[in-house]
Scaffold this active site. Structure first.
Site, short mmCIF file in Angstrom:
data_model
loop_
_atom_site.label_atom_id
_atom_site.label_comp_id
_atom_site.label_asym_id
_atom_site.label_seq_id
_atom_site.Cartn_x
_atom_site.Cartn_y
_atom_site.Cartn_z
N GLU A 1 0.80 -1.21 0.20
CA GLU A 1 0.21 0.19 -0.02
C GLU A 1 0.90 0.70 -0.22
OE1 GLU A 1 -2.53 0.01 3.48
OE2 GLU A 1 -3.50 -1.97 3.31
N ASP B 1 -4.27 8.33 10.62
CA ASP B 1 -3.44 8.01 10.99
C ASP B 1 -3.09 8.19 11.80
OD1 ASP B 1 -3.75 6.91 8.23
OD2 ASP B 1 -2.56 9.01 7.48
#
Length: 283
Positions: A52, A63
């Site tokens: 990814e 995140d």
């Protein structure tokens, strides 16, 4: 054009070897473009089935701090969408399916159809969109169909059956099961809700379910590999890259981390009550 390996190809290969796939995340452009490409190559060489590539974004709501800091540094260095496509092209054809993980704003800015076209041309498998729900993804669904790229949507422990069925019906490649209601980052244990979420997502029709958020050790990878089709790891790799004093040390640390995690997915911890035939079919 580079040889294009799709997510399904990588998952089928892992399944044929009676293990889960190892899915590795790295942000493009951290600490610079070439180093991020070299780092991803190390992970492929050490057994990552899918990569990814994170497209850095200024407001990465999913995140945790490790990835946020890397993305901030990458943006400050000038990394843009075209650099991510350069990385895809450099990495495709080397034995792993290459996906891009991006928040929706950069995709919208680039143009969904243009990104699907250019991603396919670069040899990319598809796109993971953590903040795009399929209800609002009509333009992306059309573009990904037109250019035959995977589209990966997320499900969470709070997702009810009807929601899971809806997401599954619009996903191609694999369903990304977020193991916890939170942000990315290494944890001391993987949420107990993950196994149930995978089971419910499969029951809703998913062929492939990969689990992310919180996996950072070989033992955790082995645990998740016992019930999921793929194990997604991000922060552990980004930290290995960030903490290294130089490029050689970074390669060594990344390789060691990847080997530990690959050993984990190759040695899944099965539920003792699980039926053997089911295990073999879904490993």
């Amino acid at each position: 054009m580079s040889t294009r390996l799709r997510a399904q190809d990588a998952l089928d290969r892992a399944r044929s070897e009676h293990r889960a796939a190892l899915v590795a995340y790295l942000p493009v452009g951290f600490p610079d473009l070439q180093t991020s490409i070299d780092a991803a190559r190390v992970l492929i060489d050490e057994g990552a089935d899918m990569i990814e590539l994170g497209l850095p974004y200024s407001d990465p709501v999913m995140d945790g701090p490790v990835i946020q800091q890397a993305a901030t540094a990458s943006l400050a260095a000038g990394t843009r969408t075209r650099d991510v496509l350069t990385a895809v092209e450099a990495l495709s054809g080397h034995g792993a399916a290459i996906l891009v993980m991006s928040y929706w704003n950069p995709v919208l800015r680039y143009g969904p159809d243009a990104l699907a076209r250019d991603l396919a041309a670069a040899g990319g498998a598809g796109l993971i969109t953590p903040d795009l729900i399929p209800d609002e993804a009509g333009e992306w669904i059309a573009a990904s169909d037109e250019h035959a790229v995977d589209r990966v949507f997320l499900v969470a422990p709070s997702s009810p059956r009807e929601r899971l069925e809806y997401v599954v019906s619009r996903t191609r490649g694999f369903v990304y099961a977020a193991s916890t209601m939170g942000v990315t980052g290494a944890r001391t244990s993987v949420s107990g809700a993950a196994r149930g979420l995978v089971e419910r997502t499969r029951s809703a029709g998913a062929q492939n379910v990969c689990v992310g958020l919180g996996v950072s050790t070989g033992a955790q990878a082995a645990e998740v590999a016992g019930y999921a089709d793929g194990v997604i790891v991000g922060s552990a790799f980004v930290r290995a890259l960030a903490d290294a004093p130089d490029a050689a040390a970074a390669r060594t640390a990344l390789a060691a981390t990847a080997r530990e995690l690959r050993t984990g997915v190759e040695n899944p911890v099965r539920d003792a009550t699980e039926d053997t035939s089911t295990t073999e079919a879904t490993a």
